[in-house]
Design an enzyme around this catalytic site. Structure first.
Site, PDB file in Angstrom:
ATOM      1  N   SER A   1       0.855  -1.200   0.000  1.00 28.64           N
ATOM      2  CA  SER A   1       0.000   0.000   0.000  1.00 28.64           C
ATOM      3  C   SER A   1       0.886   1.243   0.000  1.00 28.64           C
ATOM      4  CB  SER A   1      -0.919   0.011   1.229  1.00 28.64           C
ATOM      5  OG  SER A   1      -1.790  -1.094   1.188  1.00 28.64           O
TER       6      SER A   1
ATOM      7  N   SER B   1      -4.646   2.470   2.990  1.00 24.24           N
ATOM      8  CA  SER B   1      -4.693   1.299   3.862  1.00 24.24           C
ATOM      9  C   SER B   1      -5.979   0.523   3.594  1.00 24.24           C
ATOM     10  CB  SER B   1      -4.616   1.717   5.339  1.00 24.24           C
ATOM     11  OG  SER B   1      -4.719   0.570   6.162  1.00 24.24           O
TER      12      SER B   1
ATOM     13  N   SER C   1      -7.073  -2.238   5.000  1.00 25.88           N
ATOM     14  CA  SER C   1      -7.729  -2.623   6.266  1.00 25.88           C
ATOM     15  C   SER C   1      -8.107  -1.414   7.105  1.00 25.88           C
ATOM     16  CB  SER C   1      -6.790  -3.502   7.087  1.00 25.88           C
ATOM     17  OG  SER C   1      -5.658  -2.738   7.492  1.00 25.88           O
TER      18      SER C   1
ATOM     19  N   GLU D   1      -4.593  -3.031  -3.520  1.00 27.97           N
ATOM     20  CA  GLU D   1      -3.425  -2.282  -3.999  1.00 27.97           C
ATOM     21  C   GLU D   1      -3.513  -1.969  -5.494  1.00 27.97           C
ATOM     22  OE1 GLU D   1      -1.360  -4.848  -0.583  1.00 27.97           O
ATOM     23  OE2 GLU D   1      -1.034  -5.392  -2.660  1.00 27.97           O
TER      24      GLU D   1
HETATM   25  O1  LIG Z   1      -3.215  -1.744   3.291  1.00 25.33           O
HETATM   26  P1  LIG Z   1      -3.100  -2.165   4.715  1.00 25.33           P
HETATM   27  O2  LIG Z   1      -4.324  -2.854   5.217  1.00 25.33           O
HETATM   28  O3  LIG Z   1      -2.669  -1.049   5.625  1.00 25.33           O
HETATM   29  O4  LIG Z   1      -2.017  -3.271   4.796  1.00 25.33           O
HETATM   30  C1  LIG Z   1      -0.679  -3.124   4.455  1.00 25.33           C
HETATM   31  C2  LIG Z   1      -0.087  -4.479   4.380  1.00 25.33           C
HETATM   32  O5  LIG Z   1      -0.623  -5.125   3.240  1.00 25.33           O
HETATM   33  C3  LIG Z   1       0.403  -5.473   2.357  1.00 25.33           C
HETATM   34  O6  LIG Z   1       0.497  -4.437   1.405  1.00 25.33           O
HETATM   35  C4  LIG Z   1       0.173  -6.861   1.785  1.00 25.33           C
HETATM   36  O7  LIG Z   1      -0.659  -6.956   0.702  1.00 25.33           O
HETATM   37  C5  LIG Z   1       1.638  -5.501   3.158  1.00 25.33           C
HETATM   38  O8  LIG Z   1       2.760  -5.238   2.403  1.00 25.33           O
HETATM   39  C6  LIG Z   1       1.387  -4.529   4.265  1.00 25.33           C
HETATM   40  O9  LIG Z   1       1.967  -5.003   5.406  1.00 25.33           O
END
Ligand SMILES: O=P(O)(O)OC[C@H]1O[C@](O)(CO)[C@@H](O)[C@@H]1O
Length: 190
Positions: free
Chosen positions: A41, A80, A82, A157
């Site tokens: 991300s 992000s 999540s 992503e």
């Molecule tokens: O986008 P988020 O939920 O903050 O998560 C970031 C995480 O996801 C990833 O991009 C994995 O797809 C990791 O590289 C990173 O730790």
């Protein structure tokens, strides 16, 4: 690639025009634009910051050695999926205390970062569902044929990257910037 393209299409269909307008207004109103995200991300965030710089906007990547102090009136664009990656949550909280504005691009608007963001663009997660027109297929059966499709945060992503590039195109139109100007600002010693 076709499966990914169909998922990105479904995501694009559901992105709210209102959320996009608010996001673009934040970008245009900001004194400076900081971007951040963890892992992949974060790589999308960096690619976005690079194009903002090509557009002539003041953009920085949080965590880089040469990134200056955040001030009131600065915008932080957070990527992000999540909305709850711990390190990012903490930085966003600090940025809010300083007086920065937060624009979140996420699949999880009710997340800790979502709750304290000023604007949000929601990238729906269509990895585990099928667009309406294909509803006659069984979701699990279809994903069973594509077990390797878009592991972890790949769908978020990739869709976020496409979205950010579309925003750059829109900003080019609004600011009447043409490609040759972007080219002139592109690094010439990389
Ligand atoms: O986008 P988020 O939920 O903050 O998560 C970031 C995480 O996801 C990833 O991009 C994995 O797809 C990791 O590289 C990173 O730790």
């Amino acid at each position: 690639m076709q499966l990914m393209a169909s998922r990105i299409n479904a995501i694009a269909d559901h992105i709210s025009d209102e959320e996009v307008s608010h996001f673009i207004k934040e970008l245009l109103d900001a004194k400076r634009i900081y971007v951040m995200g963890a892992g992949r991300s974060g790589l999308v965030a960096k690619a976005f910051a690079m194009r903002l710089m090509h557009l002539g906007m003041m953009s920085y990547v949080v965590g880089e050695t040469i990134t200056p102090a955040l001030q009131t009136g600065d915008l932080i664009v957070v990527l992000s999926g999540s909305g709850k990656t711990r390190t990012i949550v903490e930085i966003v909280q600090t940025a809010k205390e300083i007086g920065g504005r937060i624009s979140l691009i996420t699949s999880n608007p009710d997340s800790p970062i979502g709750k304290i963001s000023d604007t949000k663009v929601i990238i729906e997660n269509y990895r585990d569902s099928i667009p309406d027109e294909s509803k006659e297929y069984d979701t699990r059966q279809m994903l069973g044929e594509h077990r390797s499709f878009a592991p972890l945060g790949t769908l978020f992503e990739t869709a976020a990257m496409t979205f950010c590039d579309a925003v750059i195109s829109r900003l080019m139109e609004i600011t009447q910037t043409d490609e040759s100007e972007l080219k002139d600002r592109h690094a010439n010693i990389e």
